[in-house]
Motif scaffolding. Structure first.
Motif: not given
Length: 280
Positions: A124-134, A252-263
């Motif tokens: 949720x929200x954060x992709x693979x470490x290499x995808x994020x870093x590059x 939804x904002x960053x906090x997906x578990x809180x902002x879009x719990x049903x989805x």
């Protein structure tokens, strides 16, 4: 739910407080900053009702778990080892895994380090470490706060100043801010939370030698995420060999578990049941 309970589980260096619920195939949910396991409070009953055994730790330094003082005690290798020790203590061999924010970073690493213990993984929200870093300049701009958090002592003072005014503005989630602050106000807890960034900045930005992710992965990203680009999640497909699915959650904002719990629940439950896993 009557079946929800809290336990202290030893992971060698200390004890993690863990929320447990339900019976069935185990699901491990890993929280991020500045959360504890409560960020999953809408997922716990839904997953338990769907027939899963739900395991939700407060990570070291967070919630009611132990909080070592040294920055190096928050390195990713130790955070991954905590999860492995937790599963060992609970007698769990394999899990369906989900992580959000720093929990996603840790869970990506856990899936790589212990592939035999992960049936499938939802990031949720954060992709693979290499995808994020590059990823490009936009992601670097969105992640400016990670550099600010390196200012030892100064970051703590500024985040607390004016009744936590900067912290409230940075997180941008007034509905959750009071709960976060009540946890971080305890001695040493804000420093422990910031140590996630301080112990791992160089590795997160510069490591390149990651093993393949060999299990099915579901990536979830929200259009209102102020900290992470969609591109870093989409590019994660390049680093997953076990099958990749992606879902964008609008509004939804960053906090997906809180902002879009049903989805989130509607996506996690069938994924954890093994439905629609897509081979690469």
């Amino acid at each position: 739910m009557d079946t929800v309970r809290r336990e202290a589980v030893s992971v060698g260096e200390g004890e993690l407080r863990v929320t447990l619920a339900g019976e069935g195939p185990p699901v491990l949910l890993v929280h991020g900053f500045p959360d504890d396991g409560e960020v999953w409070r809408h997922q716990i009953p839904a997953l338990a009702a769907a027939g899963f055994r739900v395991i939700v730790p407060d990570l070291r330094g967070c919630g009611d778990s132990f909080a070592p003082d040294r920055t190096e005690d928050y390195r990713l290798t130790r955070l991954v080892a905590d999860l492995e020790a937790l599963l060992d203590a609970l007698g769990v061999d394999t899990v369906r895994l989900a992580g959000h924010d720093w929990g996603a970073v840790i869970a990506w690493r856990f899936a790589m380090a212990c592939p035999q213990r992960v049936c499938c993984y939802a990031a949720l929200s954060v992709g693979h470490p290499l995808a994020y870093a590059t990823d490009g300049a936009m992601q670097k701009l969105k992640g400016w706060y990670a550099l600010f958090f390196q200012w030892r002592g100064g970051a703590e003072r500024l985040l607390r100043a004016g009744h936590w005014r900067l912290f409230r503005r940075l997180t941008g989630h007034p509905g959750e801010a009071a709960r976060w602050i009540s946890r971080l106000e305890r001695p040493g807890r804000l420093r422990a939370a910031l140590n996630y960034y301080r112990a791992n900045l160089v590795e997160v930005l510069f490591r390149r030698d990651y093993p393949a992710v060999t299990m099915p992965v579901l990536g979830l990203w929200s259009s209102g995420d102020r900290f992470l680009t969609e591109r870093q999640m989409l590019r994660s497909a390049d680093f997953v060999s076990g099958g990749w699915r992606y879902r964008r959650i609008e509004g939804a904002g960053h906090w997906l578990p809180l902002d879009a719990p049903a989805a989130v629940n509607d996506l996690l439950i069938p994924f954890f049941r093994g439905e629609n896993h897509v081979p690469s």
